[in-house]
Design a protein around this motif. Structure first.
Motif, PDB file in Angstrom:
ATOM      1  N   ILE A   1       0.843  -1.200   0.000  1.00  0.00           N
ATOM      2  CA  ILE A   1       0.000   0.000   0.000  1.00  0.00           C
ATOM      3  C   ILE A   1       0.876   1.246   0.000  1.00  0.00           C
ATOM      4  O   ILE A   1       0.605   2.209  -0.716  1.00  0.00           O
ATOM      5  CB  ILE A   1      -0.959   0.004   1.220  1.00  0.00           C
ATOM      6  N   GLU A   2       1.951   1.230   0.778  1.00  0.00           N
ATOM      7  CA  GLU A   2       2.861   2.382   0.822  1.00  0.00           C
ATOM      8  C   GLU A   2       3.507   2.611  -0.546  1.00  0.00           C
ATOM      9  O   GLU A   2       3.638   3.759  -0.986  1.00  0.00           O
ATOM     10  CB  GLU A   2       3.931   2.195   1.892  1.00  0.00           C
ATOM     11  N   LEU A   3       3.898   1.558  -1.228  1.00  0.00           N
ATOM     12  CA  LEU A   3       4.458   1.695  -2.572  1.00  0.00           C
ATOM     13  C   LEU A   3       3.425   2.325  -3.497  1.00  0.00           C
ATOM     14  O   LEU A   3       3.742   3.257  -4.259  1.00  0.00           O
ATOM     15  CB  LEU A   3       4.931   0.341  -3.106  1.00  0.00           C
ATOM     16  N   ALA A   4       2.186   1.874  -3.441  1.00  0.00           N
ATOM     17  CA  ALA A   4       1.125   2.449  -4.273  1.00  0.00           C
ATOM     18  C   ALA A   4       0.925   3.930  -3.957  1.00  0.00           C
ATOM     19  O   ALA A   4       0.773   4.749  -4.872  1.00  0.00           O
ATOM     20  CB  ALA A   4      -0.177   1.684  -4.075  1.00  0.00           C
ATOM     21  N   ARG A   5       0.966   4.296  -2.681  1.00  0.00           N
ATOM     22  CA  ARG A   5       0.826   5.712  -2.285  1.00  0.00           C
ATOM     23  C   ARG A   5       1.934   6.566  -2.896  1.00  0.00           C
ATOM     24  O   ARG A   5       1.686   7.663  -3.398  1.00  0.00           O
ATOM     25  CB  ARG A   5       0.875   5.842  -0.765  1.00  0.00           C
TER      26      ARG A   5
END
Length: 100
Positions: free
Chosen positions: A83-87
């Motif tokens: 999720i952090e990578l997507a953000r």
């Protein structure tokens, strides 16, 4: 070791990331972007991945960039670092002319 998120947890986190979807095993997004800007976007994504020590699949098309993220160490499921990578990808997309 990271823990896999439930499908409901993933959907809740993606609610703040327009255009991202999940099948419960990965999160994905396709951006509309001109080809040359897409190539630069892919390079920027690679730099973000190196910073995070976590990598995704990115496909450059004629007028698209498709991103697919999951955690291979979890058997292909989604964890918080996905999720952090997507953000982070979502944050830089507009600087490359990617459209939602």
């Amino acid at each position: 070791m990271a823990e896999a998120l439930s499908h409901d947890q993933i959907k809740a986190r993606l609610a703040e990331l327009a255009g991202w979807s999940t099948d419960g095993r990965r999160i994905e997004r396709t951006y509309s972007i001109p080809h040359i800007q897409g190539a630069a976007f892919i390079v920027h994504i690679a730099a973000i991945q190196n910073d995070l020590g976590h990598h995704s699949d990115a496909t450059l098309g004629y007028k698209t960039v498709h991103i697919s993220i999951s955690s291979s160490d979890l058997g292909g499921y989604v964890a918080e670092h996905d999720i952090e990578l997507a953000r982070r990808i979502q944050a830089v997309a507009p600087t490359h002319g990617a459209e939602y």
